[in-house]
Motif scaffolding. Structure first.
Motif, PDB file in Angstrom:
ATOM      1  N   PHE A 299      26.336  39.830  43.198  1.00  0.00           N
ATOM      2  CA  PHE A 299      27.007  38.939  44.139  1.00  0.00           C
ATOM      3  C   PHE A 299      27.636  39.733  45.273  1.00  0.00           C
ATOM      4  CE2 PHE A 299      26.969  36.825  40.083  1.00  0.00           C
ATOM      5  CZ  PHE A 299      26.767  35.482  40.375  1.00  0.00           C
ATOM      6  N   ASN A 300      27.876  39.049  46.391  1.00  0.00           N
ATOM      7  CA  ASN A 300      28.792  39.545  47.406  1.00  0.00           C
ATOM      8  C   ASN A 300      30.196  39.224  46.920  1.00  0.00           C
ATOM      9  OD1 ASN A 300      27.163  40.694  49.435  1.00  0.00           O
ATOM     10  ND2 ASN A 300      26.582  38.637  50.133  1.00  0.00           N
ATOM     11  N   PRO A 301      31.081  40.169  46.751  1.00  0.00           N
ATOM     12  CA  PRO A 301      32.391  39.888  46.165  1.00  0.00           C
ATOM     13  C   PRO A 301      33.244  38.988  47.071  1.00  0.00           C
ATOM     14  CG  PRO A 301      32.356  42.113  47.007  1.00  0.00           C
ATOM     15  CD  PRO A 301      30.954  41.594  47.168  1.00  0.00           C
ATOM     16  N   ALA A 302      34.237  38.396  46.458  1.00  0.00           N
ATOM     17  CA  ALA A 302      35.182  37.576  47.228  1.00  0.00           C
ATOM     18  C   ALA A 302      36.027  38.475  48.123  1.00  0.00           C
ATOM     19  CB  ALA A 302      36.065  36.793  46.266  1.00  0.00           C
ATOM     20  N   ARG A 303      36.505  37.889  49.220  1.00  0.00           N
ATOM     21  CA  ARG A 303      37.290  38.670  50.189  1.00  0.00           C
ATOM     22  C   ARG A 303      38.567  37.921  50.518  1.00  0.00           C
ATOM     23  NH1 ARG A 303      34.473  42.808  52.824  1.00  0.00           N
ATOM     24  NH2 ARG A 303      32.240  42.869  52.276  1.00  0.00           N
ATOM     25  N   LYS A 304      39.614  38.731  50.677  1.00  0.00           N
ATOM     26  CA  LYS A 304      40.904  38.191  51.102  1.00  0.00           C
ATOM     27  C   LYS A 304      41.500  39.171  52.121  1.00  0.00           C
ATOM     28  CE  LYS A 304      45.257  36.411  49.331  1.00  0.00           C
ATOM     29  NZ  LYS A 304      46.114  36.216  48.133  1.00  0.00           N
ATOM     30  N   ASN A 305      41.712  38.649  53.328  1.00  0.00           N
ATOM     31  CA  ASN A 305      42.186  39.491  54.431  1.00  0.00           C
ATOM     32  C   ASN A 305      41.239  40.669  54.660  1.00  0.00           C
ATOM     33  OD1 ASN A 305      44.475  37.843  54.810  1.00  0.00           O
ATOM     34  ND2 ASN A 305      45.587  38.972  53.194  1.00  0.00           N
ATOM     35  N   HIS A 306      39.924  40.315  54.611  1.00  0.00           N
ATOM     36  CA  HIS A 306      38.836  41.279  54.858  1.00  0.00           C
ATOM     37  C   HIS A 306      38.817  42.395  53.821  1.00  0.00           C
ATOM     38  CE1 HIS A 306      38.117  39.324  58.684  1.00  0.00           C
ATOM     39  NE2 HIS A 306      39.442  39.433  58.968  1.00  0.00           N
ATOM     40  N   GLN A 307      39.381  42.149  52.651  1.00  0.00           N
ATOM     41  CA  GLN A 307      39.357  43.143  51.578  1.00  0.00           C
ATOM     42  C   GLN A 307      38.644  42.534  50.358  1.00  0.00           C
ATOM     43  OE1 GLN A 307      43.316  44.430  50.728  1.00  0.00           O
ATOM     44  NE2 GLN A 307      43.517  45.607  52.627  1.00  0.00           N
ATOM     45  N   LYS A 308      37.867  43.364  49.673  1.00  0.00           N
ATOM     46  CA  LYS A 308      37.106  42.927  48.495  1.00  0.00           C
ATOM     47  C   LYS A 308      38.052  42.800  47.305  1.00  0.00           C
ATOM     48  CE  LYS A 308      32.867  45.249  49.903  1.00  0.00           C
ATOM     49  NZ  LYS A 308      31.865  46.282  49.537  1.00  0.00           N
ATOM     50  N   ILE A 309      37.894  41.667  46.612  1.00  0.00           N
ATOM     51  CA  ILE A 309      38.716  41.428  45.418  1.00  0.00           C
ATOM     52  C   ILE A 309      37.836  40.836  44.312  1.00  0.00           C
ATOM     53  CG2 ILE A 309      40.884  41.100  46.679  1.00  0.00           C
ATOM     54  CD1 ILE A 309      40.419  38.052  46.356  1.00  0.00           C
ATOM     55  N   GLY A 310      38.327  40.921  43.064  1.00  0.00           N
ATOM     56  CA  GLY A 310      37.646  40.277  41.927  1.00  0.00           C
ATOM     57  C   GLY A 310      37.973  38.785  41.860  1.00  0.00           C
ATOM     58  N   SER A 311      37.033  38.020  41.277  1.00  0.00           N
ATOM     59  CA  SER A 311      37.242  36.555  41.246  1.00  0.00           C
ATOM     60  C   SER A 311      36.507  35.941  40.041  1.00  0.00           C
ATOM     61  CB  SER A 311      36.726  35.921  42.538  1.00  0.00           C
ATOM     62  OG  SER A 311      35.345  36.165  42.702  1.00  0.00           O
ATOM     63  N   TRP A 312      37.146  34.898  39.566  1.00  0.00           N
ATOM     64  CA  TRP A 312      36.508  34.091  38.511  1.00  0.00           C
ATOM     65  C   TRP A 312      35.833  32.878  39.178  1.00  0.00           C
ATOM     66  CZ3 TRP A 312      36.044  35.244  33.427  1.00  0.00           C
ATOM     67  CH2 TRP A 312      36.867  36.227  32.898  1.00  0.00           C
ATOM     68  N   ILE A 313      34.553  32.671  38.825  1.00  0.00           N
ATOM     69  CA  ILE A 313      33.821  31.512  39.368  1.00  0.00           C
ATOM     70  C   ILE A 313      33.041  30.836  38.240  1.00  0.00           C
ATOM     71  CG2 ILE A 313      33.606  32.482  41.694  1.00  0.00           C
ATOM     72  CD1 ILE A 313      30.655  33.117  40.937  1.00  0.00           C
ATOM     73  N   LEU A 314      32.609  29.589  38.503  1.00  0.00           N
ATOM     74  CA  LEU A 314      31.770  28.837  37.547  1.00  0.00           C
ATOM     75  C   LEU A 314      30.316  28.915  37.982  1.00  0.00           C
ATOM     76  CD1 LEU A 314      33.930  25.629  37.027  1.00  0.00           C
ATOM     77  CD2 LEU A 314      33.758  27.601  35.511  1.00  0.00           C
ATOM     78  N   VAL A 315      29.453  29.269  37.042  1.00  0.00           N
ATOM     79  CA  VAL A 315      28.016  29.405  37.318  1.00  0.00           C
ATOM     80  C   VAL A 315      27.256  28.443  36.386  1.00  0.00           C
ATOM     81  CG1 VAL A 315      26.035  30.954  37.346  1.00  0.00           C
ATOM     82  CG2 VAL A 315      28.297  31.807  37.996  1.00  0.00           C
ATOM     83  N   PRO A 316      26.639  27.383  36.921  1.00  0.00           N
ATOM     84  CA  PRO A 316      25.829  26.489  36.076  1.00  0.00           C
ATOM     85  C   PRO A 316      24.402  27.024  35.915  1.00  0.00           C
ATOM     86  CG  PRO A 316      26.016  25.571  38.268  1.00  0.00           C
ATOM     87  CD  PRO A 316      26.792  26.848  38.283  1.00  0.00           C
TER      88      PRO A 316
END
Length: 323
Positions: A299-316
């Motif tokens: 995946f392309n990681p989640a970003r916050k204020n142009h910084q890469k962070i870890g994230s929990w998501i739902l994948v069907p």
């Protein structure tokens, strides 16, 4: 009173009917004989008058020897009449005798018939008893045959039940063996998945440790839960590379479909770090196949204020049979 009771017991309606029939026949016989006597007397009187006339005519002829041919003709006619009357009387007598004989014959036949009827009536109850015995014997034989059939059917049913129970036990044992084998396979698969997860986690930890610079901020190690929905200032991760999950063959054969919803932790590098089952398909094999496939996705990681962070998501993940 005792005599009357004995007489009543001995006298039967058949005997009374026989006595009445004999009395009627005797009365008719006596009447026939008396009628024949009266007829004979009447005929005898007529013959006597004719004889007197004949003698008177003969005397007249002797008194007058010079009688004419007319007298001769009269004599001839008288003779003819006499002969005719005699023939008639003979015929009547013969007819009466025949009638009397017929009456006697009828009486004899009636007596014989009455005797035969009595014999038949005596023999009838015996024959009826014999017939009743035969019928009873036939009924008993039928009942015995039915009982034998019932016993045979019971035996057959018991044998079939035993066979069915044996076959059911064998089938149950086979199913249990299959279930045990499937459980063992699933346990092996789970172990393999866990081993893969641990290896991947170790790899990701090493990569994170190696990739961290001395001046890196702590926001890169933060985790954001996006399972409930998007958050302000956070860009959701996007899918870069994925492999379709392998459809288990046994589930294909059974034509079983399903949908698995996975809760996936994506680290700041876009790799899958952890996987949890949010909503199961109801089949462990489908769930495991979905986990295996998603662990290899990138995946392309989640970003916050142009910084890469870890994230929990739902994948069907859906499993559908091709039409």
């Amino acid at each position: 009173m005792r005599l009357l009771k004995k007489i009543k017991n001995r006298i039967t309606p058949l005997k009374v009917a026989f006595i009445i029939a004999v009395g009627i026949h005797l009365a008719f016989f006596n009447l026939g004989a008396s009628i024949a006597k009266l007829d004979n007397l009447a005929h005898s009187k007529g013959d006597f008058s004719q004889q007197v006339r004949f003698k008177m005519a003969a005397a007249s002829t002797e008194a007058s020897p010079s009688s004419s041919s007319v007298d001769k003709q009269e004599e001839k006619e008288i003779k003819k009449q006499k002969d005719q009357s005699e023939t008639k009387t003979k015929k009547k007598r013969d007819l009466k005798e025949e009638k009397v004989e017929e009456v006697v014959r009828e009486e004899e036949t009636s007596k014989k018939e009455a005797e035969i009827d009595e014999e038949v009536e005596k023999e009838e109850p015996k024959e009826k008893k014999k017939e009743i015995k035969k019928e009873q014997e036939g009924i008993e034989k039928k009942e015995k045959a039915i009982k034998k059939k019932d016993k045979l059917e019971e035996k057959i049913n018991k044998e079939t039940e035993k066979r069915i129970s044996k076959t059911e036990k064998k089938q149950k044992n086979k199913l249990e063996q299959k279930k045990n084998n499937e459980k063992e396979k699933l346990e092996k698969e789970n172990k393999s998945v866990k081993n893969e997860k641990t290896s991947q986690n170790n790899k990701s930890i090493e990569a994170n440790n190696s990739a961290k610079a001395p001046g890196q901020s702590s926001q890169e190690t933060k985790q954001v839960d996006l399972t409930a929905g998007s958050k302000q200032g956070v860009k959701k991760p996007s899918l870069l590379d994925y492999n379709q999950p392998v459809y288990p063959e046994q589930m294909k054969k059974r034509e079983i479909e399903g949908k698995v919803v996975l809760k996936v932790l994506i680290d700041h590098e876009g790799q899958v770090d952890k996987i949890k089952i949010k909503k199961s398909s109801g089949y462990k094999r489908l769930d495991l196949a979905a986990k295996k496939a998603v662990t290899k996705w990138r995946f392309n990681p989640a970003r916050k204020n142009h910084q890469k962070i870890g994230s929990w998501i739902l994948v069907p993940v859906r499993f559908r049979l091709e039409a």
